[in-house]
Design an enzyme around this catalytic site. Structure first.
Site, PDB file in Angstrom:
ATOM      1  N   TYR A 244      -4.140   2.252  15.756  1.00 44.60           N
ATOM      2  CA  TYR A 244      -3.148   2.241  16.326  1.00 44.60           C
ATOM      3  C   TYR A 244      -3.170   2.688  18.333  1.00 44.60           C
ATOM      4  O   TYR A 244      -2.618   1.519  18.651  1.00 44.60           O
ATOM      5  CB  TYR A 244      -2.361   3.545  16.513  1.00 44.60           C
ATOM      6  CG  TYR A 244      -1.669   3.708  15.063  1.00 44.60           C
ATOM      7  CD1 TYR A 244      -0.455   2.986  14.823  1.00 44.60           C
ATOM      8  CD2 TYR A 244      -2.159   4.514  13.961  1.00 44.60           C
ATOM      9  CE1 TYR A 244      -0.331   2.652  13.548  1.00 44.60           C
ATOM     10  CE2 TYR A 244      -2.312   4.452  12.417  1.00 44.60           C
ATOM     11  CZ  TYR A 244      -1.142   3.730  12.277  1.00 44.60           C
ATOM     12  OH  TYR A 244      -0.212   3.776  10.906  1.00 44.60           O
TER      13      TYR A 244
ATOM     14  N   HIS B 186      -2.423  11.047   0.376  1.00 42.64           N
ATOM     15  CA  HIS B 186      -2.005  10.934   1.998  1.00 42.64           C
ATOM     16  C   HIS B 186      -1.654  12.410   2.580  1.00 42.64           C
ATOM     17  O   HIS B 186      -0.266  12.582   2.726  1.00 42.64           O
ATOM     18  CB  HIS B 186      -1.416   9.940   1.782  1.00 42.64           C
ATOM     19  CG  HIS B 186      -0.901   9.520   2.798  1.00 42.64           C
ATOM     20  ND1 HIS B 186      -1.011   7.657   3.683  1.00 42.64           N
ATOM     21  CD2 HIS B 186      -0.594   9.693   4.705  1.00 42.64           C
ATOM     22  CE1 HIS B 186      -0.804   7.313   4.639  1.00 42.64           C
ATOM     23  NE2 HIS B 186      -0.595   8.652   5.565  1.00 42.64           N
TER      24      HIS B 186
ATOM     25  N   ARG C  11       1.074  -1.433   0.411  1.00 46.17           N
ATOM     26  CA  ARG C  11      -0.317   0.068   0.135  1.00 46.17           C
ATOM     27  C   ARG C  11       0.843   1.498   0.410  1.00 46.17           C
ATOM     28  O   ARG C  11       2.294   1.468   0.523  1.00 46.17           O
ATOM     29  CB  ARG C  11      -1.590  -0.047   1.480  1.00 46.17           C
ATOM     30  CG  ARG C  11      -1.590   2.028   1.345  1.00 46.17           C
ATOM     31  CD  ARG C  11      -2.699   1.397   2.502  1.00 46.17           C
ATOM     32  NE  ARG C  11      -3.584   2.225   2.625  1.00 46.17           N
ATOM     33  CZ  ARG C  11      -2.525   3.320   3.713  1.00 46.17           C
ATOM     34  NH1 ARG C  11      -2.542   3.143   4.632  1.00 46.17           N
ATOM     35  NH2 ARG C  11      -3.734   4.836   3.874  1.00 46.17           N
TER      36      ARG C  11
ATOM     37  N   GLU D  56      -3.313   0.556   8.535  1.00 47.99           N
ATOM     38  CA  GLU D  56      -2.252   1.053   8.867  1.00 47.99           C
ATOM     39  C   GLU D  56      -2.178  -0.127  10.315  1.00 47.99           C
ATOM     40  O   GLU D  56      -4.001   0.467  10.482  1.00 47.99           O
ATOM     41  CB  GLU D  56      -2.240   2.456   8.900  1.00 47.99           C
ATOM     42  CG  GLU D  56      -1.849   2.882   8.188  1.00 47.99           C
ATOM     43  CD  GLU D  56      -1.247   4.229   8.132  1.00 47.99           C
ATOM     44  OE1 GLU D  56      -1.144   4.886   9.145  1.00 47.99           O
ATOM     45  OE2 GLU D  56      -1.655   5.287   6.851  1.00 47.99           O
TER      46      GLU D  56
ATOM     47  N   GLU E 132      -7.557   8.576   6.006  1.00 45.12           N
ATOM     48  CA  GLU E 132      -7.208   9.057   7.194  1.00 45.12           C
ATOM     49  C   GLU E 132      -8.123  11.167   7.080  1.00 45.12           C
ATOM     50  O   GLU E 132      -7.186  11.878   7.629  1.00 45.12           O
ATOM     51  CB  GLU E 132      -6.422   9.276   8.089  1.00 45.12           C
ATOM     52  CG  GLU E 132      -5.915   7.797   8.675  1.00 45.12           C
ATOM     53  CD  GLU E 132      -4.643   7.843   9.302  1.00 45.12           C
ATOM     54  OE1 GLU E 132      -3.935   9.171  10.279  1.00 45.12           O
ATOM     55  OE2 GLU E 132      -4.095   6.940  10.237  1.00 45.12           O
TER      56      GLU E 132
ATOM     57  N   ASN F 116      -7.831   2.272   9.976  1.00 43.38           N
ATOM     58  CA  ASN F 116      -6.270   2.457  10.396  1.00 43.38           C
ATOM     59  C   ASN F 116      -6.501   2.849  12.114  1.00 43.38           C
ATOM     60  O   ASN F 116      -7.115   3.030  12.261  1.00 43.38           O
ATOM     61  CB  ASN F 116      -5.276   3.775  10.321  1.00 43.38           C
ATOM     62  CG  ASN F 116      -4.938   4.113   8.115  1.00 43.38           C
ATOM     63  OD1 ASN F 116      -5.090   2.416   7.428  1.00 43.38           O
ATOM     64  ND2 ASN F 116      -4.417   4.446   8.057  1.00 43.38           N
TER      65      ASN F 116
HETATM   66  C1  FCB Z   1      -0.881   7.555  10.387  1.00 42.41           C
HETATM   67  C2  FCB Z   1      -1.158   8.255   9.235  1.00 42.41           C
HETATM   68  C3  FCB Z   1       0.463   7.623   8.797  1.00 42.41           C
HETATM   69  C4  FCB Z   1       1.124   7.890  10.150  1.00 42.41           C
HETATM   70  C5  FCB Z   1       1.374   6.554  11.015  1.00 42.41           C
HETATM   71  C6  FCB Z   1       1.979   6.513  12.054  1.00 42.41           C
HETATM   72  O1  FCB Z   1      -1.872   8.695  11.482  1.00 42.41           O
HETATM   73  O2  FCB Z   1      -1.823   7.657   8.182  1.00 42.41           O
HETATM   74  O3  FCB Z   1       1.113   8.389   7.967  1.00 42.41           O
HETATM   75  O4  FCB Z   1       2.035   9.108  10.183  1.00 42.41           O
HETATM   76  O5  FCB Z   1      -0.378   6.727  11.786  1.00 42.41           O
END
Ligand code: FCB
Length: 438
Positions: free
Chosen positions: A294, A121, A77, A346, A166, A292
């Protein structure tokens, strides 16, 4: 980890984005982007760095693609830099810019890797910003033109095309609190920009389908459940509002053609101006949804707020490690929306990695993070979520936006002075995982 295998066709890959790795900021006719401008503004990037060289991927793409293949990945990607292929964001196309992505796609083909392309992006051509950027509806139309041109040229060579990465970040961090380019801090602006990003997504999907694009089309959203800190009703209300502003604000328009009522009420007169046909345009059918993930959201109304427990610790950005949030999120989405196939586009961890004396990079924290998130995906799949693939963020250490090069998310270590790449322990672990149980 349980020994259950992932579904046979589950796709394993890695993710990057143009501005964060390409470099070649002034080569072959590339135009300036809002991130070039932002980096050149004193005080915006923690280490004062910029993206002009980054990982020099523009010149080292062949080596980098070989690296992806060597990891046993089946998919990559990446994003296209709009100002590289259309320097002013409208008018003339830059053939030298398109030629770079041709070469990249050739290289991916050579290694049998699927291409998953993101159109936006975050690197808006500065020339469009000068005309109002995402605050202007005209930018939405220019974005649709760009999307159609890319679909015409590459629609049969890439597997998926995501419009935005995002949009919450572009709206909130770029226009709501000024941490990201273009650096505005206004709630009203952020709300209007979020609406235009959604509108531009819908227009782009229409435009790409109109030229007969064969790739699967979708969007990538950053999402997380929000958990109340206590069982006080105020905390529950805050968690629900946070979730609405973060997740439902994008999902409801895409799937139901409306904004969530609670969020609208909260915004009051700061809510975006929506024209008559907008929701019809936004609500185009999606071939896939990229998520995405985290960390989770945490809602406390105490003063000072009760901090999240962080039982599994935090990453180098200070983000809580909370894998169950991924399972919870996927199950909530499955319950609330008629989802198309889903990809985790992500997920990964910033870690204070360094090259050790033995020439290796030991990152056991990242391996554990990945292991736990793979388990969380498995739990969701077992409970019926149609999850099709996973893209690890990121292939390489890279330019982490306003954190510059200080934060390392890669499974491949980059020594920026020599541009040498070194596989971290997590890269070896990922390869082993994909080949044995993936
Ligand atoms: C996300 C972004 C990516 C990277 C990660 C850590 O928000 O899409 O570009 O910065 O975080």
């Amino acid at each position: 980890m349980s020994n259950t295998r992932f579904p046979t066709h589950f796709l394993w890959g890695v993710a990057t984005s143009a501005f964060q790795i390409e470099g070649a900021g002034q080569e072959d006719g590339r135009g300036a982007s809002i991130w070039d401008t932002f980096c050149a503004t004193p005080g915006k990037i923690i280490d004062g760095s910029h993206g002009l060289v980054a990982c020099d991927h523009y010149h080292r793409y062949a080596e980098d693609v070989a690296l992806i293949a060597s990891l046993g990945c089946k998919a990559y990607r990446f994003s296209m830099a709009w100002p590289r292929v259309q320097p002013l964001g409208e008018g003339a196309w830059n053939e030298a810019g398109f030629a770079f992505y041709e070469r990249l796609l050739d290289e991916l083909d050579k290694h049998g890797l699927e291409a998953h392309l993101t159109l936006y992006h975050w690197d808006l051509p500065q020339a469009l910003q000068d005309k109002g950027g995402w605050l202007s509806r005209l930018t939405c139309e220019r974005f649709a033109d760009y999307a159609a041109e890319v679909a015409r040229r590459f629609g049969s060579r890439v597997k998926t095309i995501a419009t935005h990465n995002e949009p919450w970040c572009t709206a909130q961090l770029g226009h709501g609190n000024g941490q990201f380019a273009p650096g505005y801090a206004s709630t009203a602006m952020a709300a209007q920009v979020s609406h235009h990003l959604l509108l531009s997504h819908g227009l782009a999907l229409q435009a790409m389908r109109a030229v007969g694009c064969q790739a699967q089309l979708g969007i990538v959203l950053n999402q997380a459940p929000s958990y109340p800190a206590t069982d006080k009703p105020a905390d529950a209300e805050k968690a629900a509002l946070d979730y609405d502003l973060y997740v439902s604000w994008y999902m409801d328009p895409l799937f139901y053609g409306r904004y969530p009522a609670r969020a609208l009420q909260h915004l009051g007169h700061l809510a975006p101006r929506v024209l008559e046909n907008d929701f019809y345009i936004i609500k185009q059918p999606l071939d896939f949804l990229g998520i995405n993930y985290y960390t989770r959201g945490w809602a406390s109304t105490d003063e000072p707020p009760i901090p999240a427990p962080c039982k599994l610790g935090v990453n180098d950005m200070g983000w809580e490690i909370y894998p169950e949030g991924l399972t919870d999120l996927l199950l909530m989405l499955k319950r609330d929306y008629p989802l198309p196939p889903v990809y985790i586009t992500e997920n990964g961890m910033a870690n204070a990695d360094s090259l050790s004396g033995d020439g290796a990079v030991h990152d056991p924290e990242r391996i554990e993070y990945l292991r736990l998130h793979f388990e969380a995906m498995q739990a969701a799949i077992t409970q019926g979520v149609d999850l099709r693939g996973y893209f690890l963020w990121s292939l390489l250490d890279n330019f982490e936006w306003n954190s510059g090069y200080a934060k390392r998310f890669g499974i491949v270590y980059v020594d920026y002075a020599s541009q040498q790449r070194t596989l971290k322990d997590s890269a070896h672990w990922y390869r082993e995982f994909i080949t044995s149980r993936g």
